[in-house]
Design a protein around this motif. Structure first.
Motif, PDB file in Angstrom:
ATOM      1  N   THR A 222      -0.384  31.643 -29.013  1.00 57.97           N
ATOM      2  CA  THR A 222       0.761  30.773 -29.254  1.00 57.97           C
ATOM      3  C   THR A 222       1.185  30.115 -27.945  1.00 57.97           C
ATOM      4  OG1 THR A 222       2.367  32.550 -28.871  1.00 57.97           O
ATOM      5  CG2 THR A 222       1.559  32.250 -31.122  1.00 57.97           C
ATOM      6  N   CYS A 223       2.025  29.108 -28.058  1.00 58.24           N
ATOM      7  CA  CYS A 223       2.478  28.367 -26.869  1.00 58.24           C
ATOM      8  C   CYS A 223       3.676  29.072 -26.254  1.00 58.24           C
ATOM      9  CB  CYS A 223       2.833  26.927 -27.256  1.00 58.24           C
ATOM     10  SG  CYS A 223       3.344  25.912 -25.843  1.00 58.24           S
ATOM     11  N   ARG A 224       3.435  29.872 -25.253  1.00 63.63           N
ATOM     12  CA  ARG A 224       4.508  30.557 -24.523  1.00 63.63           C
ATOM     13  C   ARG A 224       3.992  30.960 -23.158  1.00 63.63           C
ATOM     14  NH1 ARG A 224       3.274  35.786 -23.934  1.00 63.63           N
ATOM     15  NH2 ARG A 224       2.086  36.905 -25.552  1.00 63.63           N
ATOM     16  N   ASP A 225       4.906  31.265 -22.258  1.00 69.47           N
ATOM     17  CA  ASP A 225       4.507  31.776 -20.952  1.00 69.47           C
ATOM     18  C   ASP A 225       3.810  33.115 -21.150  1.00 69.47           C
ATOM     19  OD1 ASP A 225       4.272  31.777 -18.179  1.00 69.47           O
ATOM     20  OD2 ASP A 225       6.139  32.900 -17.919  1.00 69.47           O
ATOM     21  N   ALA A 226       2.760  33.378 -20.354  1.00 65.54           N
ATOM     22  CA  ALA A 226       1.969  34.590 -20.568  1.00 65.54           C
ATOM     23  C   ALA A 226       1.385  35.088 -19.256  1.00 65.54           C
ATOM     24  CB  ALA A 226       0.842  34.318 -21.567  1.00 65.54           C
TER      25      ALA A 226
ATOM     26  N   ASP B  18       5.626  38.638 -19.451  1.00 61.19           N
ATOM     27  CA  ASP B  18       4.932  39.820 -18.928  1.00 61.19           C
ATOM     28  C   ASP B  18       3.861  40.323 -19.875  1.00 61.19           C
ATOM     29  OD1 ASP B  18       6.771  40.553 -20.840  1.00 61.19           O
ATOM     30  OD2 ASP B  18       7.285  42.464 -19.873  1.00 61.19           O
ATOM     31  N   GLU B  19       3.618  39.574 -20.985  1.00 56.63           N
ATOM     32  CA  GLU B  19       2.632  39.999 -21.973  1.00 56.63           C
ATOM     33  C   GLU B  19       1.422  39.069 -21.965  1.00 56.63           C
ATOM     34  OE1 GLU B  19       4.420  40.319 -25.800  1.00 56.63           O
ATOM     35  OE2 GLU B  19       6.142  41.488 -25.069  1.00 56.63           O
TER      36      GLU B  19
ATOM     37  N   CYS C  99      -3.467  39.318  -8.860  1.00 56.47           N
ATOM     38  CA  CYS C  99      -2.416  39.054  -9.834  1.00 56.47           C
ATOM     39  C   CYS C  99      -2.801  37.867 -10.712  1.00 56.47           C
ATOM     40  CB  CYS C  99      -1.093  38.754  -9.122  1.00 56.47           C
ATOM     41  SG  CYS C  99       0.292  38.681 -10.246  1.00 56.47           S
ATOM     42  N   ARG C 100      -2.627  38.027 -12.001  1.00 50.89           N
ATOM     43  CA  ARG C 100      -3.061  36.996 -12.938  1.00 50.89           C
ATOM     44  C   ARG C 100      -1.951  35.949 -13.088  1.00 50.89           C
ATOM     45  NH1 ARG C 100      -5.211  39.638 -18.223  1.00 50.89           N
ATOM     46  NH2 ARG C 100      -3.142  40.577 -18.259  1.00 50.89           N
TER      47      ARG C 100
END
Length: 537
Positions: A317-321, A311-312, A211-212
């Motif tokens: 950009t600065c966001r959860d990924a 989930d993407e 899992c990443r």
């Protein structure tokens, strides 16, 4: 017949007596149960249970709601302080009790303390690496902490969620080694490392560890450290578990650059191949260094980044990924939030301080022969790029050593028997008599020349530090003598202000001496001693 009627109030007194006896029994029973409960948990390694408002949440107020864990809901665990724990001069500003980190005894006396952060997985196959880090470079960190997912174990011993007290007990009963005091469990991790769907038909390991979640672990690690350890060090480094770090070289490096921890510095081995599609240069993840100011800025950026597209894949950009690397999003967040860009860690000749591949590999790199591939892309050209062997004599890190026993071998090369020229019976001797900690792969002669340069630079740096310390001691001694003399000469009212002034001078003497000594252009073998005939009146 005389009546045996009880006097008024006697029935009430009887009921009151029974009630008191009942409450007393209940109170003592509760205390006994709590004592047994506390003792049993202490036997499990010092775990305590917390829930509700007192739970050690990691910024839970801004994180998405987590699904419940088990039928009993989400529980929180934290480590209790053990007797004999070292006293800390850090006052925690939140309810979470910090785990005890591994510390360097003289950390408080240093000016460029280093806080080492290791993203980790607590599984039996990884525990030898944990111990080898402690036995080698980890002991030179001023603060050393490992950051893990709440789930520990593997398919053979089972998986145990450290957020559930029942599973903590089960792991203990199974003989699992529970996380140590310098391990931080990131209970709010949303992406489990042990139960993920296969991402391709070729992936045969669909249940175990694919899992990443590395970016989530890194940003939660930085947020935790900013809130619980920012004042414990001046410089912070995220270190992969396959990296041999030189924490003792960080101070000389930042001093040579005249950098301050109060300034924004984000540095390491900088790569530019993502500028074209992501708009940022990145610091390769083997060893990523932050000044305190940058750590705090990064934590603030992570707290405020969007969480709705977690989930993407990252998009620059600065966001959860949901991404298998952390470098691009970290660089994007620092740039967007605070205008911080990656700085290459190079020596004055342009040689890399952080090796992203093994030494025997990088020692043969030649830019002219190899051409402009992603490793060289966008890098300023230096003569060493064409000469090969473009790695620094006083390195910060060697990356990509998957067998942690090589950490012990490097320990011998640069701090132990090889450094001292002592054959302890475990060393490898080449045909021409050169000593190595092991039979390293690649060209032994080239590696020996490089290792000798490193050893020479380390000895010179150590000698320089001793000179600076000696100068600082001499200046401090002279200040104390001057202080005593002035106390005998000045009137009473002037003495107090003079003493206060000299105390302030005394506290900053060492740093002033170091700055003066490092900034002077006079060679060490032509130093000047100034003697002033004077009258003290």
């Amino acid at each position: 017949m005389l009546s045996r009627r009880q006097p008024p109030g006697s029935a009430l007194s009887m009921r009151a007596t029974l009630a008191i006896l009942f409450l007393t029994s209940f109170l003592f029973g509760s205390i006994s149960i709590w004592r047994v409960h506390r003792k049993y948990l202490r036997d499990l390694g010092g775990w305590g249970i917390y829930d509700g408002d007192d739970a050690p949440l990691l910024d839970g107020e801004w994180l998405p709601e987590a699904p419940e864990v088990g039928a009993t809901g989400r529980m929180r665990l934290r480590r209790n302080r053990e007797k004999g724990r070292r006293k800390s001069n850090v006052k925690t500003k939140q309810k979470m009790e910090k785990p005890r980190p591994s510390t360097n005894e003289n950390a408080n006396a240093k000016q460029n303390r280093v806080y080492c952060m290791v993203p980790f997985i607590w599984t039996p196959s990884a525990l030898p690496t944990y111990h080898d880090i402690h036995a080698s470079w980890g002991k030179r960190c001023d603060i050393l902490r490992f950051f893990i997912d709440p789930v520990i174990g593997d398919p053979d011993v089972g998986f145990y969620n450290m957020t559930e007290i029942s599973e903590v007990i089960a792991a203990k009963d199974k003989g699992m080694m529970l996380p140590e005091d310098d391990v931080v469990i990131l209970h709010d991790m949303r992406r489990p490392w042990h139960t993920c769907n296969s991402e391709s038909e070729d992936n045969k390991n669909e249940r175990f560890g694919n899992c990443r979640n590395i970016f989530e672990k890194v940003w939660r690690m930085i947020v935790f450290t900013a809130r619980n350890g920012a004042d414990e060090a001046e410089w912070f480094v995220k270190v992969d578990a396959d990296t041999f770090l030189f924490p003792d070289h960080v101070g000389p490096f930042v001093e040579s650059k005249k950098w301050s921890h109060e300034e924004h510095h984000y540095f390491g081995h900088v790569l530019n191949h993502r500028v074209s599609d992501r708009g940022v240069s990145i610091v390769a993840g083997g060893a990523v260094f932050f000044s305190r100011a940058t750590l705090l800025a990064g934590a603030d950026a992570f707290r405020n980044m969007p969480m709705d597209k977690g989930d993407e894949e990252e998009d620059g950009t600065c966001r959860d990924a949901y991404t298998g690397t952390e470098e691009v999003v970290t660089a994007a967040c620092l740039k967007e939030h605070s205008g911080i860009i990656a700085e290459p860690a190079l020596d004055p000749d342009g040689r890399e301080e952080v090796m992203i591949y093994q030494v025997d590999n990088l020692i043969d790199y030649n830019r002219t022969e190899q051409g402009e591939w992603w490793f060289w892309e966008g890098k300023k050209k230096f003569p060493c790029h064409d000469d090969g062997d473009c790695i620094a004599d006083l390195p910060l890190a060697f990356h990509h050593y998957k067998n942690s026993k090589d950490f012990l071998n490097f320990e011998k090369e640069f701090y132990g028997s090889v450094m001292k020229g002592e054959d302890d019976g475990t060393l490898f001797r080449s045909k021409d008599g050169k000593l190595f900690s092991r039979r390293w792969p690649g060209d032994l002669n080239r590696q020996h020349r490089y290792f000798e340069r490193v050893r020479g630079a380390m000895k010179a740096a150590k000698s320089e530090t001793k000179k600076e310390d000696h100068i600082a001691l001499q200046i401090e001694k002279e200040v104390k003598q001057s202080n005593r003399l002035e106390r005998t000469l000045l009137p009473k009212k002037e003495k107090q202000s003079t003493i206060r002034g000299h105390n302030q001078i005394s506290q900053s003497t060492k740093s002033q001496a170091k700055k003066e000594h490092s900034s002077t252009n006079i060679p060490h073998n032509n130093r000047v001693y100034c003697m002033v005939p004077f009258i003290w009146t």
